[in-house]
Design a protein around this motif. Structure first.
Motif, PDB file in Angstrom:
ATOM      1  N   LYS A   6      31.275  31.372  19.316  1.00 39.35           N
ATOM      2  CA  LYS A   6      30.346  32.437  19.696  1.00 39.35           C
ATOM      3  C   LYS A   6      31.081  33.644  20.283  1.00 39.35           C
ATOM      4  O   LYS A   6      30.763  34.787  19.973  1.00 39.35           O
ATOM      5  CB  LYS A   6      29.327  31.885  20.691  1.00 39.35           C
ATOM      6  N   ALA A   7      32.069  33.391  21.128  1.00 40.55           N
ATOM      7  CA  ALA A   7      32.823  34.485  21.755  1.00 40.55           C
ATOM      8  C   ALA A   7      33.601  35.272  20.694  1.00 40.55           C
ATOM      9  O   ALA A   7      33.655  36.506  20.732  1.00 40.55           O
ATOM     10  CB  ALA A   7      33.762  33.938  22.818  1.00 40.55           C
ATOM     11  N   ALA A  11      33.229  39.185  19.579  1.00 44.50           N
ATOM     12  CA  ALA A  11      34.374  40.106  19.550  1.00 44.50           C
ATOM     13  C   ALA A  11      34.512  40.762  18.177  1.00 44.50           C
ATOM     14  O   ALA A  11      34.831  41.950  18.072  1.00 44.50           O
ATOM     15  CB  ALA A  11      35.655  39.360  19.928  1.00 44.50           C
TER      16      ALA A  11
END
Length: 178
Positions: A6-7, A11
């Protein structure tokens, strides 16, 4: 390489947004690519851009991508982000169209009841206008066929036409043309 977490997806979305912002500002592809490169040696700011171009090469301590590879990645990012935005806009338009159709259905029901029950001519006109608007909204009307013809109904002659004559012809057929 599996699906990013998810991160990482966030990004990447930020990188794509930055790429579009830079492109809209008139920045050339190579400058965009270098600004968003993962490797500080390739990055024009000298920092590692999170999830930047060439992130896998940077993590493996390999040489940064070539300028051509960076440009290709920036172009791909902008194309992908614009396609995603178009898809979102189309979804929004479809939702709005459905909402407007529901509203028209409710209005139609009220006007139709009054038109049929009371045989009210104003309600009949209102019902027809609602039906026309709904048909336009949903694209139910048949397209209007337009045919251009030349002198005495013959074919339009376009040989040896100057740009000014062509502009005049366009102005005749499309009043909104500039």
């Amino acid at each position: 390489m599996g699906r990013p977490d998810k991160a990482a997806r966030a990004a990447i979305a930020r990188r794509r947004s930055d790429a579009i912002d830079l492109r809209l500002a008139g920045v050339d592809w190579l400058t965009i690519a270098r600004k968003l490169a993962a490797d500080p040696n390739a990055n024009s700011d000298g920092i590692a851009y999170p999830q930047g171009y060439g992130i896998e090469r940077y993590r493996k301590n390999q040489e940064p991508p070539t300028n051509e590879a960076l440009i290709h990645a920036a172009c791909r990012d902008v194309r992908t982000a614009l396609a995603d935005r178009r898809a979102e806009l189309n979804d929004d338009v479809d939702e709005l169209r459905a909402l407007e159709a529901d509203r028209l259905d409710r209005l139609f029901f009220v006007a139709y009841k009054k038109a049929v029950r009371d045989q009210d001519l104003a309600a009949i006109d209102r019902t027809l206008r609602i039906m026309e608007r709904r048909a336009r909204l949903l694209g139910l009307d048949m397209p209007v066929r337009t045919e251009l013809s030349g002198l005495d109904g013959g074919p339009v002659q376009i040989e040896n036409v100057s740009a000014d004559e062509l502009d005049a012809l366009i102005a005749l057929t499309d009043p909104d043309a500039e």
